[in-house]
Design a protein around this motif. Structure first.
Motif, PDB file in Angstrom:
ATOM      1  N   PHE A 175      35.162  38.278  33.048  1.00  0.00           N
ATOM      2  CA  PHE A 175      34.707  38.833  34.328  1.00  0.00           C
ATOM      3  C   PHE A 175      33.861  37.803  35.080  1.00  0.00           C
ATOM      4  CE2 PHE A 175      31.588  41.220  36.869  1.00  0.00           C
ATOM      5  CZ  PHE A 175      32.409  42.068  37.597  1.00  0.00           C
ATOM      6  N   ARG A 176      33.003  37.104  34.368  1.00  0.00           N
ATOM      7  CA  ARG A 176      32.129  36.114  34.999  1.00  0.00           C
ATOM      8  C   ARG A 176      32.815  34.774  35.241  1.00  0.00           C
ATOM      9  NH1 ARG A 176      28.198  38.250  31.047  1.00  0.00           N
ATOM     10  NH2 ARG A 176      28.708  36.456  29.730  1.00  0.00           N
ATOM     11  N   GLY A 177      34.043  34.624  34.746  1.00  0.00           N
ATOM     12  CA  GLY A 177      34.760  33.373  34.918  1.00  0.00           C
ATOM     13  C   GLY A 177      34.349  32.300  33.943  1.00  0.00           C
ATOM     14  N   GLU A 178      33.671  32.686  32.865  1.00  0.00           N
ATOM     15  CA  GLU A 178      33.194  31.723  31.871  1.00  0.00           C
ATOM     16  C   GLU A 178      34.229  31.469  30.777  1.00  0.00           C
ATOM     17  OE1 GLU A 178      28.591  33.326  32.398  1.00  0.00           O
ATOM     18  OE2 GLU A 178      29.686  33.668  30.531  1.00  0.00           O
ATOM     19  N   ALA A 179      35.137  32.408  30.572  1.00  0.00           N
ATOM     20  CA  ALA A 179      36.188  32.271  29.562  1.00  0.00           C
ATOM     21  C   ALA A 179      37.532  32.164  30.268  1.00  0.00           C
ATOM     22  CB  ALA A 179      36.190  33.472  28.619  1.00  0.00           C
ATOM     23  N   PRO A 180      38.430  31.348  29.758  1.00  0.00           N
ATOM     24  CA  PRO A 180      39.736  31.187  30.409  1.00  0.00           C
ATOM     25  C   PRO A 180      40.568  32.461  30.320  1.00  0.00           C
ATOM     26  CG  PRO A 180      39.725  30.071  28.288  1.00  0.00           C
ATOM     27  CD  PRO A 180      38.305  30.507  28.543  1.00  0.00           C
ATOM     28  N   GLU A 181      41.394  32.667  31.315  1.00  0.00           N
ATOM     29  CA  GLU A 181      42.314  33.789  31.297  1.00  0.00           C
ATOM     30  C   GLU A 181      43.458  33.492  30.317  1.00  0.00           C
ATOM     31  OE1 GLU A 181      42.337  36.826  32.886  1.00  0.00           O
ATOM     32  OE2 GLU A 181      40.257  36.335  33.306  1.00  0.00           O
ATOM     33  N   PRO A 182      43.973  34.506  29.641  1.00  0.00           N
ATOM     34  CA  PRO A 182      45.024  34.274  28.647  1.00  0.00           C
ATOM     35  C   PRO A 182      46.378  33.939  29.252  1.00  0.00           C
ATOM     36  CG  PRO A 182      44.574  36.613  28.840  1.00  0.00           C
ATOM     37  CD  PRO A 182      43.543  35.919  29.661  1.00  0.00           C
ATOM     38  N   ARG A 183      46.559  34.186  30.548  1.00  0.00           N
ATOM     39  CA  ARG A 183      47.834  33.890  31.192  1.00  0.00           C
ATOM     40  C   ARG A 183      47.676  32.655  32.079  1.00  0.00           C
ATOM     41  NH1 ARG A 183      47.333  39.396  30.998  1.00  0.00           N
ATOM     42  NH2 ARG A 183      49.041  40.486  29.970  1.00  0.00           N
ATOM     43  N   PRO A 184      48.640  31.742  32.078  1.00  0.00           N
ATOM     44  CA  PRO A 184      48.538  30.521  32.875  1.00  0.00           C
ATOM     45  C   PRO A 184      48.547  30.808  34.370  1.00  0.00           C
ATOM     46  CG  PRO A 184      50.738  30.733  31.922  1.00  0.00           C
ATOM     47  CD  PRO A 184      49.896  31.790  31.289  1.00  0.00           C
ATOM     48  N   TRP A 261      44.315  41.884  37.402  1.00  0.00           N
ATOM     49  CA  TRP A 261      43.959  40.476  37.634  1.00  0.00           C
ATOM     50  C   TRP A 261      45.174  39.560  37.617  1.00  0.00           C
ATOM     51  CZ3 TRP A 261      39.800  39.096  39.917  1.00  0.00           C
ATOM     52  CH2 TRP A 261      39.467  37.736  39.993  1.00  0.00           C
ATOM     53  N   ALA A 262      46.263  39.981  36.942  1.00  0.00           N
ATOM     54  CA  ALA A 262      47.479  39.178  36.956  1.00  0.00           C
ATOM     55  C   ALA A 262      47.991  38.983  38.371  1.00  0.00           C
ATOM     56  CB  ALA A 262      48.552  39.850  36.099  1.00  0.00           C
ATOM     57  N   GLU A 263      47.740  39.961  39.236  1.00  0.00           N
ATOM     58  CA  GLU A 263      48.120  39.843  40.641  1.00  0.00           C
ATOM     59  C   GLU A 263      46.981  39.242  41.465  1.00  0.00           C
ATOM     60  OE1 GLU A 263      50.353  42.513  43.970  1.00  0.00           O
ATOM     61  OE2 GLU A 263      48.744  43.530  42.879  1.00  0.00           O
ATOM     62  N   TRP A 264      45.795  39.849  41.379  1.00  0.00           N
ATOM     63  CA  TRP A 264      44.669  39.416  42.208  1.00  0.00           C
ATOM     64  C   TRP A 264      44.329  37.942  41.960  1.00  0.00           C
ATOM     65  CZ3 TRP A 264      41.994  42.683  45.663  1.00  0.00           C
ATOM     66  CH2 TRP A 264      40.868  42.110  46.279  1.00  0.00           C
ATOM     67  N   GLY A 265      44.390  37.526  40.717  1.00  0.00           N
ATOM     68  CA  GLY A 265      43.986  36.170  40.361  1.00  0.00           C
ATOM     69  C   GLY A 265      44.986  35.092  40.711  1.00  0.00           C
ATOM     70  N   THR A 266      46.180  35.487  41.179  1.00  0.00           N
ATOM     71  CA  THR A 266      47.198  34.493  41.534  1.00  0.00           C
ATOM     72  C   THR A 266      47.576  34.515  43.008  1.00  0.00           C
ATOM     73  OG1 THR A 266      48.958  36.065  40.939  1.00  0.00           O
ATOM     74  CG2 THR A 266      48.259  34.502  39.239  1.00  0.00           C
ATOM     75  N   ARG A 267      47.256  35.563  43.711  1.00  0.00           N
ATOM     76  CA  ARG A 267      47.696  35.674  45.094  1.00  0.00           C
ATOM     77  C   ARG A 267      46.774  34.897  46.024  1.00  0.00           C
ATOM     78  NH1 ARG A 267      51.532  36.928  42.420  1.00  0.00           N
ATOM     79  NH2 ARG A 267      52.764  38.836  42.694  1.00  0.00           N
ATOM     80  N   PRO A 268      47.341  34.133  46.953  1.00  0.00           N
ATOM     81  CA  PRO A 268      46.509  33.365  47.885  1.00  0.00           C
ATOM     82  C   PRO A 268      45.724  34.294  48.815  1.00  0.00           C
ATOM     83  CG  PRO A 268      48.834  33.267  48.529  1.00  0.00           C
ATOM     84  CD  PRO A 268      48.783  33.902  47.176  1.00  0.00           C
ATOM     85  N   GLY A 269      44.490  33.938  49.065  1.00  0.00           N
ATOM     86  CA  GLY A 269      43.673  34.698  50.012  1.00  0.00           C
ATOM     87  C   GLY A 269      42.851  35.807  49.389  1.00  0.00           C
ATOM     88  N   THR A 270      43.073  36.129  48.118  1.00  0.00           N
ATOM     89  CA  THR A 270      42.243  37.163  47.504  1.00  0.00           C
ATOM     90  C   THR A 270      40.886  36.554  47.127  1.00  0.00           C
ATOM     91  OG1 THR A 270      43.346  36.649  45.403  1.00  0.00           O
ATOM     92  CG2 THR A 270      44.129  38.589  46.594  1.00  0.00           C
ATOM     93  N   PRO A 271      39.793  37.143  47.569  1.00  0.00           N
ATOM     94  CA  PRO A 271      38.462  36.582  47.280  1.00  0.00           C
ATOM     95  C   PRO A 271      38.082  36.771  45.826  1.00  0.00           C
ATOM     96  CG  PRO A 271      38.232  38.673  48.428  1.00  0.00           C
ATOM     97  CD  PRO A 271      39.699  38.360  48.400  1.00  0.00           C
ATOM     98  N   ILE A 272      37.408  35.783  45.289  1.00  0.00           N
ATOM     99  CA  ILE A 272      37.005  35.800  43.885  1.00  0.00           C
ATOM    100  C   ILE A 272      35.552  35.334  43.774  1.00  0.00           C
ATOM    101  CG2 ILE A 272      37.337  34.679  41.639  1.00  0.00           C
ATOM    102  CD1 ILE A 272      40.306  34.702  42.147  1.00  0.00           C
TER     103      ILE A 272
END
Length: 276
Positions: A175-184, A261-272
């Motif tokens: 959640f905090r972005g400290e650990a890598p996501e399991p999907r590339p 997150w599989a969608e939100w984390g890959t789509r351009p323009g989604t704020p993170i």
């Protein structure tokens, strides 16, 4: 409405009831072959619900809800009717089974339930286990989708802007972005305004859902009454269903962000946002 949970002892005592069906909905993020484990041992009569196969094959996102005709056909091949009492379980305790439960209820199987504690609880309660394949007689499943149980990216964006609770079931480091996501290809962090509620905090050490008196304060803090209908999200829509299950145990309704997150984390323009 029927409780979304069933105990191992109740299931053991009722196994074999004509309209009670059991499904092994095991799935593992690390790629462990759940079908092979099913062949080695499962609750008697329980066919295997393949989470990856019972999904939309026309998208690049993992195990999204399939089209209505596909879900109806898939469930029919598993010997299910939408009117059946369907008990889903997994081999972990509570991990992937709530996702299958949520899918069944979203497509109109309102008597679908989750085995609390999964296969470990079943074995501990003295339940029998059988090996091999299960080939049930085909049935007719009439799928009637409930659009109020699922949301898309646009609806999540609008909910965040409105201050509606969006609960992220991933672990705090992800959640905090400290650990890598399991999907590339996935960026780290979370949606601005989302609240972290790791699914593990809702479970006991033996893989059961915590008692209502322990769930209530956790969920009241994360999603206060009157703040809007909560939305649950996670990495790919699996563990988010545990949050939906917990809320429904408390008599509260919730929606699930299927793309998560599989969608939100890959789509351009989604704020993170990274960090707490």
């Amino acid at each position: 409405m029927i409780s979304p949970l069933i105990s191992a002892t109740e299931l053991r005592d009722r196994l074999g009831t004509p309209d009670l069906k059991v499904l092994d909905a095991s799935w593992h993020l690390d790629g462990t072959d759940a079908r092979a484990a099913h062949r080695r041992g499962h609750i008697p009569g329980a066919p295997f619900f393949d989470l990856d196969a019972v999904s939309d094959q026309a998208t690049d996102l993992p195990h999204m809800l399939p089209p209505v005709p596909q879900f109806a056909a898939d469930m029919g091949r598993l010997g299910l009717r939408e009117s059946d009492e369907i008990v889903v379980y997994d081999t972990v305790g509570l991990f992937s089974a709530p996702r299958a439960w949520w899918m069944l209820r979203t497509f109109g199987a309102m008597r679908a339930r989750v085995l609390d504690g999964g296969l470990p609880a079943w074995v501990a309660a003295g339940g029998a286990v059988e090996a091999g394949e299960v080939s049930p007689a085909p049935a007719t499943f009439r799928a009637v989708p409930d659009a109020t149980r699922v949301v898309d990216l646009g609806q999540v964006s609008a909910a965040l802007a409105a201050g509606t609770p969006v609960l992220d079931a991933r672990g705090a480091p992800r959640f905090r972005g400290e650990a890598p996501e399991p999907r590339p290809g996935l960026r780290g962090g979370h949606m601005p305004g989302a609240v972290n509620l790791p699914f593990s905090e809702l479970l006991t050490s033996d893989g059961r859902l915590r008692p209502r008196e322990e769930l209530a304060p956790r969920l009241a803090t994360a999603a206060p009454d009157g703040a809007g209908l909560p939305i649950a999200t996670c990495g790919s829509g699996v563990t988010a269903a545990i949050l939906v299950l917990a809320l429904e145990v408390l008599g509260r309704k919730a929606r699930l962000y299927d793309g998560s997150w599989a969608e939100w984390g890959t789509r351009p323009g989604t704020p993170i946002v990274a960090g707490p």
